[in-house]
Design a protein around this motif. Sequence first.
Motif, PDB file in Angstrom:
ATOM      1  N   ASP A 141      34.037  34.532  41.110  1.00  0.00           N
ATOM      2  CA  ASP A 141      34.462  34.237  42.150  1.00  0.00           C
ATOM      3  C   ASP A 141      34.508  33.038  42.988  1.00  0.00           C
ATOM      4  O   ASP A 141      35.413  32.625  43.707  1.00  0.00           O
ATOM      5  N   THR A 165      47.817  38.003  41.249  1.00  0.00           N
ATOM      6  CA  THR A 165      46.463  37.950  41.475  1.00  0.00           C
ATOM      7  C   THR A 165      45.676  37.968  40.112  1.00  0.00           C
ATOM      8  O   THR A 165      46.389  38.483  39.175  1.00  0.00           O
ATOM      9  N   GLY A 222      34.695  41.054  41.941  1.00  0.00           N
ATOM     10  CA  GLY A 222      34.821  40.244  43.213  1.00  0.00           C
ATOM     11  C   GLY A 222      36.251  40.676  43.902  1.00  0.00           C
ATOM     12  O   GLY A 222      36.490  41.566  43.967  1.00  0.00           O
ATOM     13  N   HIS A 223      36.737  39.395  44.427  1.00  0.00           N
ATOM     14  CA  HIS A 223      38.270  39.562  45.176  1.00  0.00           C
ATOM     15  C   HIS A 223      39.159  39.492  44.217  1.00  0.00           C
ATOM     16  O   HIS A 223      39.048  39.034  43.009  1.00  0.00           O
TER      17      HIS A 223
END
Length: 194
Positions: free
Chosen positions: A16, A45, A65-66
């Motif tokens: 991340d 993504t 994570g994101h």
Amino acid sequence: MAPKKILMIVGDFVEDYEAMVPFQALTMVGHTVDTVSPDKKAKETVATAIHEEENNEQTYSEKRGHAFTLTATFSSIKSKDYDALILPGGRAPEHLRLNKKVIELIQEFNKDNKPIAAICHGLQLLLTADCLRGKTCTGYKAVGPDLKLGGANYVEKNADEAIVDGNLVSSPAWPGHPQLLSEFLKLLGTQILL
């Protein structure tokens, strides 16, 4: 100094911080950073992972994570359109290195002597592309034996350090971002005036 166009190759479970921090920092100073992943398009993504060494455990832990948004479509990029390359770590490099187009792209950047920043396991990509033979570099300590076997002059460094050898700047992990990015900006010819 004219802004530079930089390519960052990522994949699912890229670390991340190793994707987010360079993307944001280099964009902040005026550069364009295109983020791509094989078989994915702009605005899609990749999942990230947060790696942390904690509680005196033998290796890092991994947490989700994101979602990291891609800014360009992998199939349409060409190395000639970029001034530099960034290769973050995490688990992504272990599967990205199996993609022939990724490896050929990295080889083109290296052949053209363009600045390359690699961190943590990102050096696995350079190793697979045979771009480290005779180069002095560092990376995550567990990758060190592989780097040596691949002909690199691997130097174990603290996580907050970086090494420069020609067009390559490398660091063991995300705590090395300040030094890694500072040296990468020098390779790009970027001056930060205080």
